[in-house]
Design an enzyme around this catalytic site. Structure first.
Site, PDB file in Angstrom:
ATOM      1  N   VAL A  77       0.834  -1.201   0.000  1.00  0.00           N
ATOM      2  CA  VAL A  77       0.000   0.000   0.000  1.00  0.00           C
ATOM      3  C   VAL A  77       0.868   1.250   0.000  1.00  0.00           C
ATOM      4  O   VAL A  77       0.573   2.228  -0.688  1.00  0.00           O
ATOM      5  CB  VAL A  77      -0.949  -0.003   1.220  1.00  0.00           C
ATOM      6  N   GLU A  78       1.937   1.226   0.783  1.00  0.00           N
ATOM      7  CA  GLU A  78       2.770   2.406   0.953  1.00  0.00           C
ATOM      8  C   GLU A  78       3.593   2.750  -0.281  1.00  0.00           C
ATOM      9  O   GLU A  78       3.648   3.897  -0.699  1.00  0.00           O
ATOM     10  CB  GLU A  78       3.712   2.206   2.144  1.00  0.00           C
ATOM     11  N   SER A  79       4.278   1.770  -0.843  1.00  0.00           N
ATOM     12  CA  SER A  79       5.282   2.060  -1.871  1.00  0.00           C
ATOM     13  C   SER A  79       5.250   1.101  -3.042  1.00  0.00           C
ATOM     14  O   SER A  79       6.149   1.138  -3.881  1.00  0.00           O
ATOM     15  CB  SER A  79       6.679   1.996  -1.239  1.00  0.00           C
TER      16      SER A  79
ATOM     17  N   ARG B 291       3.168   7.335  -1.186  1.00  0.00           N
ATOM     18  CA  ARG B 291       2.559   8.451  -0.519  1.00  0.00           C
ATOM     19  C   ARG B 291       3.462   9.014   0.566  1.00  0.00           C
ATOM     20  O   ARG B 291       4.427   8.407   0.966  1.00  0.00           O
ATOM     21  CB  ARG B 291       1.242   8.021   0.116  1.00  0.00           C
TER      22      ARG B 291
END
Length: 505
Positions: free
Chosen positions: A56-58, A343
């Protein structure tokens, strides 16, 4: 970690299922790091589902950098990285170090879990939005007699989607066959080994001694920002475990210099011109190699300079050769369309570094709102998935990759094997009875399809096996078996035979 029951989970599950090639690429990337992260989670007795959070992050890209300068697998912003002792200087940025950033992220998540009354969904919301913002939202609801759980809070859309995205990835990893996705196989063993380095060595020489490409070396060691590793920094390098023996053998037998460069620590007030003269290179080249502007004349005594080991710069070497390759940067268009893929985590710089730290001030920061996704018509995952540090053309903007891109180029080898043999650890949720994340089987044969009434569907753009299975009350496996299909994407205009069962409209 308990499952989240919410309509957004189904939305994001469908979203990722409609992009099988992107999911496969993210999963392939994770294969270098996910065993280590899972091991660390088990050691700390934290939910192993958190090993999926970098999806999800990267998108599991250790070199990822957001528009807000969040970096690495766990997307630390500079201030929070500093607070968690992640070095960020001219030579290295440990926010991109897979080992150091994982320790920092798990420390932070563990702290947030305790701060939010041992609720993992609220801890994750805090990781995304800032714990002060979540606490204030909970206090508002409590004062109004409303619920204080994740689904009851008013929060930005990005945070509202954050836990559903993680749950969606978990759903797919647990049962990829249901969604028509084939994941690569990841052996349940360490991919890399940590090696301490005490000698100056050029990255290209280190890669050659390890018998791997420079690209693979940088993929495992993305925190190093220069082309030479200085022994005085005592850097710890990561190498593929099966290459460590070769590296040590080749290092021992290597003849000649290991580096064309060395470090020089300037004295306070020392001029750059004097240093350039001492090392026999031009002042302009010395400045270019070390990131000084044209008007700067005095060296920073706090920063070690990179200078030629022998008099004069090596032949054929240019400043561009010395700088680390371009970092994959999310374009504004991609950020606008899928802000959570890569993000800037609004992680408060005031959070104490220890898990037992006291609660932060209510003024913990929140993050800026992202632009609307409605204007983007290409696959929102395309930029982060297909961008490459070695190809600037791909980082200039969103690459128009069809949503149902073919997965033929993806290696057919991220799920753990069905039989997991580490006896000391039970990887099963304690309260929910969910199966372990790592036990999804990739080798089940397609089931035989019973004879029944068959209809034909004309494939249109955006159709996936999963969406059609839901529409016609059947399964992905039945569709594959009836149409003698592998893992290739559907092509618009093709005719697909559908087992006879009523359409859901």
């Amino acid at each position: 970690m308990p499952n989240l029951q919410d309509d957004r989970v189904e939305y994001w599950t469908n979203y990722y299922a409609a992009r099988p090639a992107s999911v496969q690429i993210m999963a392939q990337r994770s294969s270098k790091y996910i065993h280590y992260i899972t091991q660390e989670l088990e050691r700390r007795n934290m939910p192993t589902e958190l090993a999926l959070l970098p999806f999800v992050e990267s998108a599991y890209n250790a070199k990822a950098v957001s528009s807000a300068k969040a970096a690495g697998l766990w997307q630390f912003i500079p201030s929070t990285g500093t607070h968690y002792n992640l070095t960020q200087d001219w030579w290295k940025d440990q926010r991109r170090d897979p080992v150091q950033s994982t320790h920092a992220a798990l420390n932070y998540l563990s702290y947030l879990h305790g701060f939010q009354d041992n609720d993992w969904h609220l801890a994750l919301a805090s990781y995304n939005w800032g714990e002060g913002s979540v606490k204030r939202a909970r206090d508002r609801n409590a004062n109004s007699g409303l619920g204080t759980d994740y689904l009851s809070l008013r929060m930005p859309k990005e945070t509202r989607d954050y836990v559903p995205k993680l749950q969606a990835i978990e759903n797919i990893i647990r049962n990829p066959d249901r969604y028509g996705i084939k994941l690569p196989h990841v052996p349940d063993q360490p991919y890399f080994e940590k090696i301490n380095n005490t000698r100056d060595i050029d990255i290209d020489i280190a890669a050659r001694l390890a018998e791997i490409s420079v690209e693979e070396f940088r993929e495992l060691n993305p925190s190093f920002q220069r082309s030479v590793l200085l022994g005085e920094h005592s850097p710890q390098i990561l190498l593929p475990k099966h290459k460590v023996t070769a590296y040590k053998r080749n290092l021992k037998s290597h003849k000649g210099a290991l580096s064309a460069w060395e470090g020089y620590t300037p004295a306070p007030g020392e001029s750059l011109a004097g240093i350039a003269d001492k090392y026999g290179i031009s002042l302009a080249k010395l400045k270019s190699l070390n990131g000084y502007g044209a008007k700067q004349s005095v060296a920073l005594s706090s920063r070690t300079l990179m200078v030629p080991r022998n008099s004069g710069a090596p032949a054929g070497i240019t400043p561009d050769d010395i700088m680390a390759p371009a970092i994959n940067t999310a374009s504004p268009a991609m950020l606008a369309s899928n802000a959570n893929v890569i993000r800037a985590s609004a992680m408060s710089p005031t959070v104490p570094a220890q898990v037992t730290a006291p609660a932060p001030s209510p003024a913990a920061n929140s993050r800026p709102a992202m632009a609307s996704a409605s204007a983007v018509t290409v696959d929102p995952l395309a930029d982060i998935i297909y961008s490459s540090g070695n190809n600037p053309a791909l980082t200039a903007g969103v690459r128009a990759v069809p949503v149902a891109a073919s997965s033929a180029a993806i290696p057919s080898a991220v799920s753990r094997p069905a039989v997991y043999k580490r006896p000391a650890v039970a990887v099963v949720a304690k309260t929910t009875g969910k199966p372990a994340v790592r036990t999804a089987s990739l080798n089940k044969p397609a089931p035989k399809v019973a004879k029944k009434k068959v209809s034909v569907h004309k494939v249109v753009k955006g159709d996936t096996l999963y969406s059609l299975a839901k529409r016609y009350n059947t399964s992905v496996q039945d569709l594959k078996a009836l149409n003698n299909m592998g893992s290739a994407a559907l092509k618009p205009g093709a005719s697909l035979r559908i087992p006879g069962a009523g359409s859901r409209g």
